[in-house]
Structure formats: C-alpha cells, structure tokens
Design a protein around this motif. Structure first.
Motif, mmCIF file in Angstrom:
data_model
loop_
_atom_site.group_PDB
_atom_site.id
_atom_site.type_symbol
_atom_site.label_atom_id
_atom_site.label_comp_id
_atom_site.label_asym_id
_atom_site.label_seq_id
_atom_site.Cartn_x
_atom_site.Cartn_y
_atom_site.Cartn_z
ATOM 1 N N GLU A 198 0.811 -1.210 0.000
ATOM 2 C CA GLU A 198 0.000 0.000 0.000
ATOM 3 C C GLU A 198 0.850 1.267 0.000
ATOM 4 O OE1 GLU A 198 -2.571 -0.324 3.351
ATOM 5 O OE2 GLU A 198 -3.661 -2.056 2.560
ATOM 6 N N LEU A 199 2.096 1.159 -0.375
ATOM 7 C CA LEU A 199 2.962 2.327 -0.421
ATOM 8 C C LEU A 199 2.556 3.235 -1.577
ATOM 9 C CD1 LEU A 199 6.395 0.575 0.208
ATOM 10 C CD2 LEU A 199 4.945 1.745 1.880
ATOM 11 N N ASP A 200 2.722 4.541 -1.391
ATOM 12 C CA ASP A 200 2.307 5.524 -2.385
ATOM 13 C C ASP A 200 3.421 5.709 -3.426
ATOM 14 O OD1 ASP A 200 1.089 7.498 -3.803
ATOM 15 O OD2 ASP A 200 1.399 9.081 -2.313
ATOM 16 N N LEU A 201 3.412 4.844 -4.431
ATOM 17 C CA LEU A 201 4.454 4.866 -5.459
ATOM 18 C C LEU A 201 3.894 5.193 -6.836
ATOM 19 C CD1 LEU A 201 6.187 1.501 -4.448
ATOM 20 C CD2 LEU A 201 6.768 3.790 -3.638
ATOM 21 N N GLY A 202 2.581 5.432 -6.910
ATOM 22 C CA GLY A 202 1.898 5.525 -8.201
ATOM 23 C C GLY A 202 2.513 6.492 -9.184
ATOM 24 N N ARG A 203 2.809 7.708 -8.749
ATOM 25 C CA ARG A 203 3.342 8.721 -9.667
ATOM 26 C C ARG A 203 4.678 8.285 -10.257
ATOM 27 N NH1 ARG A 203 6.636 13.192 -8.677
ATOM 28 N NH2 ARG A 203 6.493 12.846 -6.424
ATOM 29 N N HIS A 204 5.495 7.646 -9.455
ATOM 30 C CA HIS A 204 6.825 7.230 -9.910
ATOM 31 C C HIS A 204 6.735 6.009 -10.828
ATOM 32 C CE1 HIS A 204 8.749 10.021 -7.072
ATOM 33 N NE2 HIS A 204 7.687 9.757 -6.337
#
Length: 205
Positions: A122-128
């Motif tokens: 659930e880490l916020d990595l979407g943009r990268h």
C-alpha cells in the motif's frame, strides 16, 4: 533525490553528522531488508540490521512506510532515468539490452522492488511507477522505430516479457543458478529482436 535526502528534507533542519549517519545506516539496513524479505519487513528488523535502537529509528524516520517508499522511489526513479538515457543512446539495440538487463537484475535482486512493481503493498508509489511506465513505452517505441525491436510487439508486452526472465528458485527438481535470470533474459531478448539471422546481443556475464 536519494532516499536519505528524501527522508531528511521534510524536517527542514540541519542534522548533526552523527544523526545523518544514523539515517544513512537505517536506509542501508532497510534496503537490505527489502531486498531479502520484501515489503513485509518490520522496524525491529531494520533497527537490528542498522545497529541502532528502536528509539533512534522513530526519532529519525517519519514512519516505516515513509522509509520503504523513499528507498523504492529512489530505485524506481533510477530505472526511469536508465530508460531515458537508453532512448538517447547511439545504438538503439545495445541501449535496449542494457536497460533490460538493469531492469531484470534489479527486480531479481530485490524482493521488495519486485513486489512493488507487481502492485503489492500500500505504499504511495503511483506517480513514480507511472513515470517509469511512460519511459519504458517511449523506449520500446524508439527501438521499434529504429528497427531494433519487432514492430509486432505491443510495448506493454515488454515489461511482462522481461519479468518472465526472473526464475523460480526450483522447478522439476532443478535449482536455479545465481545467473539463471541472465540466461533467461538472453532468450527473451532474442525473441524481441527484430533482426533475423544476426546473433543476438545478450547481457554480459
């Protein structure tokens, strides 16, 4: 931005040299834990590997998620930059091979990165991850336009094809050698290459 700098920047204060060293040790320990155990690592394990107490970890790191995300973002951004540089290289096929080798090697060597790029956690990595996906697409299209990669391949097939180069530890009673991924990758690249009758350029090993 490196993982260490990403973790130090939000506070906006200049840390003493020993405090910065603790952050560097925690990042190195967390990176090793991610590589070996994946994204289910614990703060206790990271502190133990770093040789610091849990109190030091909690003082220096905003949260476990922030620590893991900073490390994974650092690695994903490096992969994105590799794709950009490969697209700018003089030899499209050699550059594509170099990127593919780095992509597969990083995924093969890090359980955490492999899980993150597979959409686990659930880490916020979407943009990268989005930026990496866009650059991989551009790289594949560039290699196709140069006649290096088969033009009947959808660019979205390429990340899946490269991921298949990462072997299971065992199959039909056989144990994978440490460089099995490299041999698998050579087979995958031979299938992606446009030119026929020319020996494939495979990763050096």
């Amino acid at each position: 931005m490196t993982a260490v700098n990403a973790l130090l920047t939000p506070g906006g204060t200049r840390l003493r040299a020993d405090a910065r060293r603790n952050v560097e040790r925690l990042v190195a320990a967390a990176r090793a834990a991610l590589d070996e155990d994946g994204i289910d690592v614990t703060t206790r394990d990271i502190a133990r590997r770093a040789g610091v107490g849990l109190g030091t970890l909690y003082r220096r790191i905003p949260s476990l998620d922030a620590l893991l995300a900073a490390i994974l973002i650092d690695t994903i951004d490096q992969m994105t930059e590799l794709a950009v540089r490969a697209r700018e290289a003089d030899d499209p096929w050699r550059a594509f091979v170099d990127f593919a080798e780095a992509f597969v090697q990083l995924r093969a060597s890090s359980c955490g990165l492999h899980a993150a790029l597979s959409g686990s956690g659930e880490l916020d990595l979407g943009r990268h991850v989005d930026a990496l996906r866009q650059e991989v697409g551009r790289l594949v299209h560039h290699a196709q336009a140069a006649g290096a990669v088969r033009d009947d391949v959808d660019w979205r097939d390429v990340p899946f094809a490269l991921a298949t180069a990462i072997p299971a530890d065992h199959t039909i009673g056989l144990t994978a050698e440490p460089d099995q991924w490299r041999r698998n990758l050579g087979i995958v690249l031979d299938g992606l290459r446009a030119a026929r009758g020319v020996p494939p350029v495979v990763p050096e090993g």
